[in-house]
Design an enzyme around this catalytic site. Structure first.
Site, PDB file in Angstrom:
ATOM      1  N   SER A 143      -1.660   7.546  10.526  1.00 56.11           N
ATOM      2  CA  SER A 143      -1.477   8.377  11.364  1.00 56.11           C
ATOM      3  C   SER A 143      -2.572   9.311  11.620  1.00 56.11           C
ATOM      4  O   SER A 143      -3.645   8.867  11.469  1.00 56.11           O
ATOM      5  CB  SER A 143      -1.105   9.921  10.584  1.00 56.11           C
ATOM      6  OG  SER A 143      -1.298  10.628  10.060  1.00 56.11           O
ATOM      7  N   GLU A 171      -9.035  -5.254   8.617  1.00 54.32           N
ATOM      8  CA  GLU A 171      -7.595  -4.568   9.568  1.00 54.32           C
ATOM      9  C   GLU A 171      -7.969  -4.279  10.934  1.00 54.32           C
ATOM     10  O   GLU A 171      -7.034  -4.679  12.141  1.00 54.32           O
ATOM     11  CB  GLU A 171      -7.208  -3.557   8.675  1.00 54.32           C
ATOM     12  CG  GLU A 171      -5.616  -3.380   9.836  1.00 54.32           C
ATOM     13  CD  GLU A 171      -4.026  -2.746   9.447  1.00 54.32           C
ATOM     14  OE1 GLU A 171      -3.260  -2.610   9.101  1.00 54.32           O
ATOM     15  OE2 GLU A 171      -5.241  -1.721   8.090  1.00 54.32           O
ATOM     16  N   TYR A 189       1.112  -1.210  -0.331  1.00 56.27           N
ATOM     17  CA  TYR A 189      -0.227   0.035   0.107  1.00 56.27           C
ATOM     18  C   TYR A 189       1.054   1.458  -0.140  1.00 56.27           C
ATOM     19  O   TYR A 189       0.876   1.664  -0.993  1.00 56.27           O
ATOM     20  CB  TYR A 189      -0.933  -0.212   1.721  1.00 56.27           C
ATOM     21  CG  TYR A 189      -2.181  -0.752   0.919  1.00 56.27           C
ATOM     22  CD1 TYR A 189      -2.740  -1.653  -0.758  1.00 56.27           C
ATOM     23  CD2 TYR A 189      -2.996   0.044   1.489  1.00 56.27           C
ATOM     24  CE1 TYR A 189      -3.583  -2.331   0.166  1.00 56.27           C
ATOM     25  CE2 TYR A 189      -4.791  -1.033   1.781  1.00 56.27           C
ATOM     26  CZ  TYR A 189      -4.802  -2.212   1.297  1.00 56.27           C
ATOM     27  OH  TYR A 189      -5.572  -2.649   1.069  1.00 56.27           O
ATOM     28  N   SER A 190       1.946   1.407   1.335  1.00 55.76           N
ATOM     29  CA  SER A 190       2.529   2.463   1.203  1.00 55.76           C
ATOM     30  C   SER A 190       3.862   2.976   0.282  1.00 55.76           C
ATOM     31  O   SER A 190       3.704   2.352  -0.174  1.00 55.76           O
ATOM     32  CB  SER A 190       3.170   3.186   2.917  1.00 55.76           C
ATOM     33  OG  SER A 190       1.569   2.733   3.933  1.00 55.76           O
TER      34      SER A 190
END
Length: 411
Positions: free
Chosen positions: A388, A251, A134-135
């Site tokens: 975040s 998740e 993903y990131s």
């Protein structure tokens, strides 16, 4: 939701406890308590064998529903029971949790019958390990900014780009990758969710990222023309954003309770440390310990309520049910900062000795941390990874409270 456990749950608990006691022996006795956060590098070969042992016992995929893939079928409360007993037995950190708890529910919700039949049995046997692509360096919490591209090429796709903060990338056999398949698309449009084999020498490169703990749980992954089959696009080309967001909901499922049980063990360790060092005699320290305990109980009740979802949880009871779009963000905000405060408290009750490393440590050599030091250092990232705190607050403000959206520049 009733937070208690019934007679059938307690029977299931006895079965789980007996199985763990019987099988955490021999070579597996050496990995009891090993491989948790900050220690995922420990005893890799034995822990991979442990995944296969869990598969043989049918303990992988409890929440998937009918036992079509070699898994046991368990109710939501029984899944919680298994998670509790697993943690209490000190069973090793899981290598297969990404495939079991993230990809599998996603395939059950969005995948084709062929995809489920191809991938779920190997996950249930503990044979196939997965990581999450993903990131990216420029798209972490702002996931819609991904730039990795997948170009159609005959029977499949050629993937080029970079992913970062990829847990277990060195161990994984497969990676589910969010990539841009529509030329010129922006934001959450034109994305696809692809299943990519990691064993592609020269096309997939994994580089470990050294962390404060001295270990490398996270990695960079570079795709240079990596191949993925068209049949391995989940949900269809261009529908990747919907699939990716669905996965993030899973998740925060039962795995959240597994995490909290681990937190409870860490808190118990801090309490023992406080008693041993005499710090428990300080009323301020005692108040902080009680606050940590109370907040952990609240997190547990919140997770159980969210999972219950008025009986409308996702596949296998793994989703957020009817708790609303903000439930995963609330959970992330609660546990991220809680865990950081626990790490800070652990160092405080240890005293000055917590900052002292091994006598033979040098900047050029690997160093070993004890549990308190690892907890403190690893938890510094808790409010960043997985989205975040700032992003979670934006989600709650915009999607739950209905506040004006934050101004964003063009993508």
């Amino acid at each position: 939701m009733d937070f208690g456990f019934g007679p059938e749950d307690e029977e299931f608990r006895a079965e789980a406890r007996a199985w763990l006691a019987e099988h955490l022996t021999g070579e597996f006795a050496a990995v009891v308590g090993r491989g948790g956060p900050g220690s995922e590098h420990e005893d890799g070969a034995v822990r991979r064998a442990w995944e296969r042992e869990l598969g043989k016992g049918g303990w992988i995929g409890l929440g998937w529903g009918p036992t079509s893939y070699g898994n046991r079928e368990a109710t939501l409360t029984q899944q919680v029971v298994w998670a509790e007993e697993y943690a209490r037995a000190g069973a090793p950190g899981r290598y297969g949790h990404i495939g079991e708890n993230l990809l599998a529910p996603t395939l059950l919700a969005y995948g084709s019958r062929e995809q489920r039949d191809e991938f779920l049995p190997a996950i249930a046997r503990g044979e196939a390990l997965w990581c999450q692509g993903y990131s990216e360096p420029g798209a972490g919490s702002d996931l819609a900014g991904v730039r990795t591209r997948a170009v159609r090429d005959g029977p499949g796709y050629r993937i080029s780009g970079q992913k970062i903060w990829t847990s277990l990338a060195r161990e994984a056999d497969w990676c589910f990758v969010l990539a841009r398949t529509e030329e010129g698309s922006r934001g959450h449009h034109g994305l696809s969710f692809l299943l990519v084999p990691m064993d592609q020498p020269g096309r997939v490169e994994v580089r470990p990222i050294r962390q404060l703990t001295g270990t490398s749980e996270f990695n960079e992954v570079f795709f240079d023309g990596a191949r993925a089959r068209a049949a391995h696009v989940v949900g269809g080309a261009g529908d990747g954003w919907r699939v990716a967001m669905g996965l993030l909901g899973f998740e925060r499922g039962v795995s959240t309770l597994v995490q909290q049980i681990g937190f409870a063990e860490e808190l118990a360790g801090v309490v023992r440390e406080a008693v041993g060092s005499g710090a428990a005699g300080d009323p301020v320290v005692r108040e902080r310990i009680v606050r940590q305990w109370a907040e952990l109980r609240v997190m547990r009740w919140n997770a159980l309520r969210t999972l219950g979802g008025g009986g409308r949880a996702g596949p296998g009871g793994a989703g957020a049910g009817s708790a609303g779009a903000g439930a995963p963000s609330v959970a992330k905000l609660l546990w991220g900062r809680w865990h950081q405060r626990l790490g800070e408290l652990a160092m405080e009750v240890r005293g000055a000795g917590a900052a002292v490393g091994p006598r033979d440590w040098s900047p050029d050599a690997p160093y070993e941390l004890d549990a308190v030091q690892r907890l403190f250092l690893f938890s510094r990232a808790d409010t960043i990874y997985g989205g975040s705190d700032e992003v979670q607050r934006n989600i709650i403000a915009e999607r739950v409270l209905g506040l004006p959206r934050e101004a964003r520049g063009p993508r």
